[in-house]
Design a protein around this motif. Structure first.
Motif, PDB file in Angstrom:
ATOM      1  N   HIS A 132      -5.520  84.945  18.538  1.00  0.00           N
ATOM      2  CA  HIS A 132      -6.808  85.077  19.245  1.00  0.00           C
ATOM      3  C   HIS A 132      -7.994  85.072  18.280  1.00  0.00           C
ATOM      4  O   HIS A 132      -8.120  85.949  17.419  1.00  0.00           O
ATOM      5  CB  HIS A 132      -6.806  86.353  20.084  1.00  0.00           C
TER       6      HIS A 132
ATOM      7  N   GLU B 141      -6.404  88.299  27.213  1.00  0.00           N
ATOM      8  CA  GLU B 141      -7.561  88.367  26.320  1.00  0.00           C
ATOM      9  C   GLU B 141      -8.160  86.961  26.247  1.00  0.00           C
ATOM     10  O   GLU B 141      -9.294  86.788  25.823  1.00  0.00           O
ATOM     11  CB  GLU B 141      -7.133  88.805  24.914  1.00  0.00           C
TER      12      GLU B 141
ATOM     13  N   ASN C 252     -19.768  75.307  25.476  1.00  0.00           N
ATOM     14  CA  ASN C 252     -18.712  74.818  24.577  1.00  0.00           C
ATOM     15  C   ASN C 252     -17.625  74.102  25.371  1.00  0.00           C
ATOM     16  O   ASN C 252     -17.317  74.485  26.496  1.00  0.00           O
ATOM     17  CB  ASN C 252     -18.103  75.990  23.798  1.00  0.00           C
TER      18      ASN C 252
ATOM     19  N   ASN D   5     -16.994  75.255  29.208  1.00  0.00           N
ATOM     20  CA  ASN D   5     -16.523  76.565  29.680  1.00  0.00           C
ATOM     21  C   ASN D   5     -17.115  76.928  31.032  1.00  0.00           C
ATOM     22  O   ASN D   5     -16.412  77.374  31.931  1.00  0.00           O
ATOM     23  CB  ASN D   5     -16.877  77.658  28.662  1.00  0.00           C
TER      24      ASN D   5
ATOM     25  N   ARG E 280     -19.866  83.915  20.464  1.00  0.00           N
ATOM     26  CA  ARG E 280     -18.844  84.161  19.433  1.00  0.00           C
ATOM     27  C   ARG E 280     -19.385  83.648  18.094  1.00  0.00           C
ATOM     28  O   ARG E 280     -19.952  82.542  18.041  1.00  0.00           O
ATOM     29  CB  ARG E 280     -17.579  83.400  19.831  1.00  0.00           C
TER      30      ARG E 280
HETATM   31  O1  TDX Z   1     -14.402  86.272  27.291  1.00  0.00           O
HETATM   32  C1  TDX Z   1     -14.475  85.091  26.874  1.00  0.00           C
HETATM   33  N1  TDX Z   1     -15.634  84.370  27.114  1.00  0.00           N
HETATM   34  C2  TDX Z   1     -15.804  83.088  26.682  1.00  0.00           C
HETATM   35  O2  TDX Z   1     -16.856  82.480  26.927  1.00  0.00           O
HETATM   36  C3  TDX Z   1     -13.412  84.448  26.150  1.00  0.00           C
HETATM   37  C4  TDX Z   1     -12.140  85.188  25.866  1.00  0.00           C
HETATM   38  C5  TDX Z   1     -13.615  83.150  25.728  1.00  0.00           C
HETATM   39  N2  TDX Z   1     -14.767  82.490  25.970  1.00  0.00           N
HETATM   40  C6  TDX Z   1     -14.919  81.102  25.497  1.00  0.00           C
HETATM   41  C7  TDX Z   1     -14.615  80.896  24.025  1.00  0.00           C
HETATM   42  C8  TDX Z   1     -14.017  79.497  23.992  1.00  0.00           C
HETATM   43  O3  TDX Z   1     -15.048  78.528  23.891  1.00  0.00           O
HETATM   44  O4  TDX Z   1     -13.931  80.324  26.198  1.00  0.00           O
HETATM   45  C9  TDX Z   1     -13.331  79.330  25.346  1.00  0.00           C
HETATM   46  C10 TDX Z   1     -11.841  79.591  25.293  1.00  0.00           C
HETATM   47  O5  TDX Z   1     -11.639  80.806  24.596  1.00  0.00           O
HETATM   48  P1  TDX Z   1     -10.182  81.390  24.246  1.00  0.00           P
HETATM   49  O6  TDX Z   1      -9.381  81.488  25.497  1.00  0.00           O
HETATM   50  O7  TDX Z   1     -10.367  82.607  23.409  1.00  0.00           O
HETATM   51  O8  TDX Z   1      -9.533  80.178  23.422  1.00  0.00           O
HETATM   52  P2  TDX Z   1     -10.003  79.436  22.072  1.00  0.00           P
HETATM   53  O9  TDX Z   1     -10.844  80.307  21.232  1.00  0.00           O
HETATM   54  O10 TDX Z   1     -10.551  78.091  22.467  1.00  0.00           O
HETATM   55  O11 TDX Z   1      -8.578  79.257  21.335  1.00  0.00           O
HETATM   56  C11 TDX Z   1      -7.381  78.948  22.089  1.00  0.00           C
HETATM   57  O12 TDX Z   1      -7.034  77.588  21.966  1.00  0.00           O
HETATM   58  C12 TDX Z   1      -6.542  77.141  20.730  1.00  0.00           C
HETATM   59  C13 TDX Z   1      -6.215  79.830  21.647  1.00  0.00           C
HETATM   60  O13 TDX Z   1      -6.582  81.195  21.738  1.00  0.00           O
HETATM   61  C14 TDX Z   1      -5.762  79.487  20.260  1.00  0.00           C
HETATM   62  O14 TDX Z   1      -4.622  80.257  19.900  1.00  0.00           O
HETATM   63  C15 TDX Z   1      -5.418  78.031  20.210  1.00  0.00           C
HETATM   64  O15 TDX Z   1      -5.071  77.659  18.905  1.00  0.00           O
END
Ligand code: TDX
Ligand code: NAD
Length: 378
Positions: free
Chosen positions: A88, A222, A246, A283, A315
């Motif tokens: 994560h 998460e 994104n 997103n 982020r």
């Molecule tokens: O609460 C949130 N709000 C939000 O806007 C979270 C958890 C994420 N996000 C955004 C961040 C990213 O642009 O959503 C997108 C997806 O986030 P994640 O689910 O955390 O995935 P990401 O960071 O893209 O990474 C995932 O894909 C590639 C996996 O967690 C990795 O293990 C994989 O390698």
């Protein structure tokens, strides 16, 4: 052919789908699920196959070189499919050391154990494979040259695939240089380099694959999709990072597991394959689809939970756009995604709504007791 394969991280999200596929499809194989059971490991994900004769579970840390070596020798292991990792991005920003330890040192310890064991055998590396599962995030981020997205056809070599939209002309191809930005992707990039180095230096048969964002059942809440499904159900705020602009490329997890099966059996040693769904989404757009789907399946008015969207601080180092070109895998090995996104997201939302008990045990932390309950008498 009989084989004994260690699948690391088999109690996690993608690993559990890979273990299930291999255990059911290859009764002649001996499948060993090797997992430390960190917060992300959950043996309940494998309840349906845990009593199969060709499945066993070993609780072990991939950093424990000596124990891995002894296990490989005792079980005469000839294949490793390596998924165990800290996965994560947000956690990696807070705690980069754990990511370096597990993802880099853990991978190195597995490689070294496999090297010493396999080189001690008369046939050495014949019939062996170390298959490393990695991510598209190692390539860094692509530009967004079409903020509204362009509809296919557009310039890509993957002509037979159905795209959703593309937010730029460039895609991640296997020959791109690595440019990781987060501690997570830096640690995965480093582990990929070690795997290739073991091929180039010692002749170990290795394969590396880099996949885009997965979604589907058993994902730890998460990550964006399960977190948001659960929050919508409970009418809790949905924290959207930055402006929600994104772009990620989403693949149904069982399609990833099928790709891993294909590549494990038919892939070319020392090669790299990108795996993706040709399915780019901003997103904020995906979040709207998820809200509408949850509302509809719960019998609420579609869209009534849109006001849960809450824009929060972005982020750190947030990669703008990921988009995989998996033409090579399609062309050379015949794999392609089987599910359209609309179908996959419907199945996924329905699964989480039908498995509220799983979600409650994960969010309360009770799932961690499952190991003790299941394995106390074995
Ligand atoms: O609460 C949130 N709000 C939000 O806007 C979270 C958890 C994420 N996000 C955004 C961040 C990213 O642009 O959503 C997108 C997806 O986030 P994640 O689910 O955390 O995935 P990401 O960071 O893209 O990474 C995932 O894909 C590639 C996996 O967690 C990795 O293990 C994989 O390698
Ligand atoms: P996950 O976090 O759901 O599961 C990781 C598993 O690894 C857990 O079962 C955990 O207990 C285990 N683990 C962690 N540290 C360990 C250690 N030191 N020793 C043994 N086991 C340990 O991860 P996931 O989302 O299923 O990802 C699996 C793999 O696929 C990772 O290597 C990840 O980088 C890669 N990947 C994930 C995605 C995605 O979208 N989730 C996309 C591309 C690649």
């Amino acid at each position: 052919m009989k084989r004994t394969i260690i699948i690391t991280g088999g109690a996690g999200f993608i690993g559990s789908h890979v273990v299930r596929l291999f255990v059911n499809k290859y009764p002649e194989y001996n499948i060993i699920n090797l997992d430390k059971l960190t917060y992300a490991g959950n043996l309940e994900n494998l309840k349906d196959i845990e009593d199969k004769p060709n499945y066993s579970f070993v609780r072990m840390d991939i950093c424990d070189f000596q124990s891995i070596f002894e296990l490989m020798k005792e079980k005469n292991v000839d294949g490793i499919i390596h998924l165990a990792a800290e996965s994560h991005v947000d956690r990696s920003i807070k705690d980069p050391f754990t990511f370096a330890q597990t993802n880099v040192m853990g991978t190195l310890s597995l490689l070294q154990a496999a090297k010493i064991y396999w080189e001690s055998l008369p046939e050495k590396y014949d019939g062996k494979l170390f298959y490393h599962i990695s991510t598209d995030e190692v390539y860094g981020a692509l530009n967004m040259t079409h903020p509204e997205g362009i509809k296919p056809p557009f310039t890509t070599t993957a002509s037979s695939q159905t795209h959703h939209l593309a937010y730029g002309e460039k895609f991640f191809t296997e020959d791109l240089k690595y440019q990781p930005h987060s501690p997570y992707s830096a640690s995965k990039a480093s582990s990929d380099h070690f795997v290739r180095a073991f091929h180039d230096t010692y002749g170990m048969p290795t394969i590396v694959t880099n996949c885009s964002n997965n979604y589907g059942p058993y994902q730890f809440p998460e990550k964006l999709i399960p977190l948001f499904i659960n929050n919508i159900r409970n009418r809790k705020p949905l924290p959207v990072y930055g402006k929600g602009e994104n772009v990620r490329d989403w693949l149904y997890v069982e399609d990833h597991a099928r790709a891993i099966d294909t590549i494990f059996h038919k892939g070319t040693v020392a090669d790299t394959y990108n795996i993706g769904g040709f399915n780019e989404w901003k997103n904020i757009d995906i979040i709207k689809v998820v809200i509408n789907t949850v509302d509809r399946l719960l019998g609420r008015k579609e869209g009534e939970d849109m006001d849960l969207i809450t824009y929060v601080t972005d982020r750190a180092g947030h990669d703008l756009r990921y988009a995989i070109d998996s033409t090579k895998l399609q062309r050379e090995l015949g794999w392609e995604p089987s599910l359209q996104f609309e179908e996959g997201i419907e199945k996924t939302v329905q699964w989480y709504l039908d498995h509220q008990e799983w979600m409650d045990r994960v969010t309360s932390g009770d799932y961690a007791k499952y190991y003790d309950e299941m394995y106390k008498n074995r």
